[in-house]
Design a protein around this motif. Structure first.
Motif, PDB file in Angstrom:
ATOM      1  N   ASP A  30       0.834  -1.205   0.000  1.00 42.33           N
ATOM      2  CA  ASP A  30       0.000   0.000   0.000  1.00 42.33           C
ATOM      3  C   ASP A  30       0.871   1.258   0.000  1.00 42.33           C
ATOM      4  O   ASP A  30       0.628   2.202  -0.762  1.00 42.33           O
ATOM      5  CB  ASP A  30      -0.922   0.022   1.214  1.00 42.33           C
ATOM      6  N   ALA A  31       1.867   1.264   0.868  1.00 38.38           N
ATOM      7  CA  ALA A  31       2.745   2.428   0.956  1.00 38.38           C
ATOM      8  C   ALA A  31       3.474   2.655  -0.363  1.00 38.38           C
ATOM      9  O   ALA A  31       3.620   3.802  -0.820  1.00 38.38           O
ATOM     10  CB  ALA A  31       3.747   2.247   2.097  1.00 38.38           C
ATOM     11  N   TYR A  32       3.933   1.577  -0.986  1.00 35.14           N
ATOM     12  CA  TYR A  32       4.630   1.709  -2.272  1.00 35.14           C
ATOM     13  C   TYR A  32       3.700   2.273  -3.339  1.00 35.14           C
ATOM     14  O   TYR A  32       4.064   3.215  -4.075  1.00 35.14           O
ATOM     15  CB  TYR A  32       5.178   0.350  -2.718  1.00 35.14           C
ATOM     16  N   LEU A  33       2.498   1.723  -3.450  1.00 34.49           N
ATOM     17  CA  LEU A  33       1.564   2.159  -4.497  1.00 34.49           C
ATOM     18  C   LEU A  33       1.171   3.625  -4.313  1.00 34.49           C
ATOM     19  O   LEU A  33       1.158   4.397  -5.286  1.00 34.49           O
ATOM     20  CB  LEU A  33       0.323   1.272  -4.487  1.00 34.49           C
ATOM     21  N   LEU A  37       2.113   6.544  -7.079  1.00 34.10           N
ATOM     22  CA  LEU A  37       1.059   7.346  -7.716  1.00 34.10           C
ATOM     23  C   LEU A  37       1.209   8.826  -7.338  1.00 34.10           C
ATOM     24  O   LEU A  37       1.094   9.715  -8.193  1.00 34.10           O
ATOM     25  CB  LEU A  37      -0.314   6.824  -7.302  1.00 34.10           C
ATOM     26  N   GLY A  38       1.494   9.091  -6.073  1.00 35.06           N
ATOM     27  CA  GLY A  38       1.633  10.474  -5.630  1.00 35.06           C
ATOM     28  C   GLY A  38       2.781  11.196  -6.295  1.00 35.06           C
ATOM     29  O   GLY A  38       2.677  12.384  -6.643  1.00 35.06           O
ATOM     30  N   GLU A  39       3.899  10.497  -6.495  1.00 35.59           N
ATOM     31  CA  GLU A  39       5.059  11.114  -7.145  1.00 35.59           C
ATOM     32  C   GLU A  39       4.750  11.535  -8.578  1.00 35.59           C
ATOM     33  O   GLU A  39       5.415  12.424  -9.126  1.00 35.59           O
ATOM     34  CB  GLU A  39       6.232  10.125  -7.134  1.00 35.59           C
ATOM     35  N   ALA A  44      -5.201   9.322  -5.745  1.00 34.09           N
ATOM     36  CA  ALA A  44      -5.665   7.994  -5.352  1.00 34.09           C
ATOM     37  C   ALA A  44      -6.182   8.066  -3.929  1.00 34.09           C
ATOM     38  O   ALA A  44      -5.756   8.914  -3.139  1.00 34.09           O
ATOM     39  CB  ALA A  44      -4.534   6.975  -5.451  1.00 34.09           C
ATOM     40  N   ASN A  45      -7.101   7.187  -3.613  1.00 35.24           N
ATOM     41  CA  ASN A  45      -7.582   7.075  -2.237  1.00 35.24           C
ATOM     42  C   ASN A  45      -7.677   5.607  -1.850  1.00 35.24           C
ATOM     43  O   ASN A  45      -7.697   4.720  -2.717  1.00 35.24           O
ATOM     44  CB  ASN A  45      -8.944   7.756  -2.061  1.00 35.24           C
ATOM     45  N   GLN A  46      -7.720   5.349  -0.557  1.00 29.12           N
ATOM     46  CA  GLN A  46      -7.857   3.987  -0.059  1.00 29.12           C
ATOM     47  C   GLN A  46      -9.149   3.885   0.733  1.00 29.12           C
ATOM     48  O   GLN A  46      -9.424   4.692   1.617  1.00 29.12           O
ATOM     49  CB  GLN A  46      -6.655   3.617   0.821  1.00 29.12           C
ATOM     50  N   LEU A 198      -1.235  -2.180 -14.208  1.00 28.13           N
ATOM     51  CA  LEU A 198      -2.264  -1.214 -13.813  1.00 28.13           C
ATOM     52  C   LEU A 198      -1.646   0.134 -13.453  1.00 28.13           C
ATOM     53  O   LEU A 198      -2.231   1.194 -13.742  1.00 28.13           O
ATOM     54  CB  LEU A 198      -3.073  -1.774 -12.638  1.00 28.13           C
ATOM     55  N   LEU A 199      -0.470   0.120 -12.837  1.00 30.82           N
ATOM     56  CA  LEU A 199       0.213   1.389 -12.564  1.00 30.82           C
ATOM     57  C   LEU A 199       0.523   2.129 -13.864  1.00 30.82           C
ATOM     58  O   LEU A 199       0.314   3.354 -13.968  1.00 30.82           O
ATOM     59  CB  LEU A 199       1.512   1.129 -11.794  1.00 30.82           C
ATOM     60  N   LEU A 200       0.999   1.404 -14.856  1.00 33.62           N
ATOM     61  CA  LEU A 200       1.318   2.037 -16.137  1.00 33.62           C
ATOM     62  C   LEU A 200       0.067   2.543 -16.831  1.00 33.62           C
ATOM     63  O   LEU A 200       0.096   3.569 -17.523  1.00 33.62           O
ATOM     64  CB  LEU A 200       2.088   1.058 -17.018  1.00 33.62           C
ATOM     65  N   LEU A 201      -1.062   1.846 -16.660  1.00 35.70           N
ATOM     66  CA  LEU A 201      -2.328   2.335 -17.211  1.00 35.70           C
ATOM     67  C   LEU A 201      -2.759   3.620 -16.506  1.00 35.70           C
ATOM     68  O   LEU A 201      -3.285   4.537 -17.146  1.00 35.70           O
ATOM     69  CB  LEU A 201      -3.407   1.268 -17.078  1.00 35.70           C
ATOM     70  N   ALA A 202      -2.537   3.709 -15.195  1.00 37.77           N
ATOM     71  CA  ALA A 202      -2.881   4.933 -14.464  1.00 37.77           C
ATOM     72  C   ALA A 202      -2.095   6.122 -14.995  1.00 37.77           C
ATOM     73  O   ALA A 202      -2.587   7.258 -15.030  1.00 37.77           O
ATOM     74  CB  ALA A 202      -2.612   4.737 -12.976  1.00 37.77           C
ATOM     75  N   GLU A 203      -0.880   5.857 -15.415  1.00 33.50           N
ATOM     76  CA  GLU A 203      -0.023   6.906 -15.969  1.00 33.50           C
ATOM     77  C   GLU A 203      -0.431   7.256 -17.390  1.00 33.50           C
ATOM     78  O   GLU A 203      -0.335   8.418 -17.812  1.00 33.50           O
ATOM     79  CB  GLU A 203       1.419   6.404 -15.944  1.00 33.50           C
ATOM     80  N   SER A 204      -0.903   6.269 -18.153  1.00 32.58           N
ATOM     81  CA  SER A 204      -1.167   6.450 -19.584  1.00 32.58           C
ATOM     82  C   SER A 204      -2.584   6.950 -19.874  1.00 32.58           C
ATOM     83  O   SER A 204      -2.776   7.790 -20.752  1.00 32.58           O
ATOM     84  CB  SER A 204      -0.938   5.114 -20.308  1.00 32.58           C
TER      85      SER A 204
END
Length: 347
Positions: A30-33, A37-39, A44-46, A198-204
């Protein structure tokens, strides 16, 4: 590895795999994700169930699409601690001791993480010893093996090791390994490999067609709990789960690099109309698709559809050998999953 996309994907997967995240104890990933995303300025929210959610407004407000990739991994859970300090473990998800083998595991205590050795007992024994049966008759079971930290019950208690403590393969054993330019091998590629996608999709996908929710779901390996919570509280028209697809002689999954669309798994049917649209997106993106029905398998999407939380669901999977073990996957299949969903999300 010279391909920039594959190199970045490998680095992401390596980071994610080394974040312990047994179901229900997912704080490390969780901390990594959230930091990743924040950087990049991606809001994002949890939620209360532990899902991490990225919401991206779409051009068509009448369409609501969610794509999930579960962030938890299989593991073990402490059942009890014997007087001699040996720790009894039971499975959490689809973990088997004969798959992990003897070796280092990490116990995620309340106050400290302790290394221990998953132990089956000595081999230089006769039939008078219970371990002899492993050599000749059957594999070890959780009920007959133990974890040995060489600590007293007091020392274990000081670290917060107790019934309910999660157990995972030791970090030094989880470091991903590259097989040539095309393959990656590791524990916990299910489902860290497509969490990276999914991280790359969030960026794209900054300007998608539908209202888009990217969901890094929690506790999937123990019943799709995070996805059920999310879909119960958020109206979704289409849910696509990104997941692993097991290679086996009983399934017609013959290519390592072509993604798999499921028509059915243990929880029920997927939506064939949605599958057809994903297949069209694959053709547009220049990729082939394999089809399969799977046994002893479920996803966020099939669980949510079974319980009536979503009207249409699909699973796009990457083929892998040795699922729920030391998994092997082709970078081409992971890139294809990314390109197909990028294409679909933009329409």
């Amino acid at each position: 590895m010279s391909d920039p996309f594959r190199e970045r994907l490998f680095r992401l997967i390596a980071d994610l795999v080394l974040c312990h995240s047994p179901s229900g104890a997912e704080q490390e990933i969780d901390a990594y994700l959230l930091a990743w995303l924040g950087e990049r300025g991606i809001p994002a929210n949890q939620d209360a169930a532990g899902n991490i959610i990225v919401r991206i407004p779409g051009r068509d407000g009448s369409r609501r699409l969610a794509i999930t990739a579960h962030k938890d991994e299989i593991g073990g859970i402490v059942k009890g601690i014997r007087d001699n300090g040996r720790i009894e473990v039971r499975k959490l998800g689809g973990a088997f001791p004969w798959v992990w083998g003897e070796g280092v595991v990490d116990l995620l205590g309340d106050r400290a993480t302790l290394p221990g050795i998953l132990s089956f007992g000595s081999r230089h024994v006769s039939h008078e010893s219970p371990q002899k049966v492993y050599e000749e008759e059957r594999p070890p079971r959780w009920e007959t093996v133990w974890v040995d930290c060489k600590c007293s019950r007091y020392e274990l208690a000081e670290a917060g090791i107790r019934p309910g403590t999660r157990v995972v393969v030791g970090k030094h054993r989880k470091q991903p390994f590259r097989l040539g330019d095309d393959y990656i091998a590791s524990y916990a590629l299910d489902n860290k490999a497509v969490v990276a996608v999914l991280l790359l999709l969030a960026e794209s996908l900054r300007h998608p067609g539908p209202e888009l929710s990217l969901v890094f779901s929690s506790k999937e390996e123990v019943g799709g709990i995070g996805a059920l919570y999310f879909t119960q509280r958020n109206p979704i028209d289409e849910l696509i789960a990104l997941d692993i697809a097991p290679k086996s002689s009983e399934y017609p999954i013959v290519s390592d690099r072509d993604p798999v669309l499921l028509s059915q798994d243990s929880y029920g049917m997927y939506d064939e109309a949605l599958n057809a649209r994903l297949k069209a997106a694959a053709r547009e993106a220049g990729f082939a698709i394999q089809h399969a029905i799977l046994c002893q398998f479920g996803t966020d999407a099939s669980v949510a559809m079974k319980w009536g939380h979503v009207p249409r669901a699909a699973c796009l999977g990457f083929p892998a050998d040795n699922t729920h073990g030391y998994e092997i996957a082709h970078f081409g299949a992971l890139e294809a999953c990314f390109r197909i969903l990028e294409t679909y999300g933009r329409t």
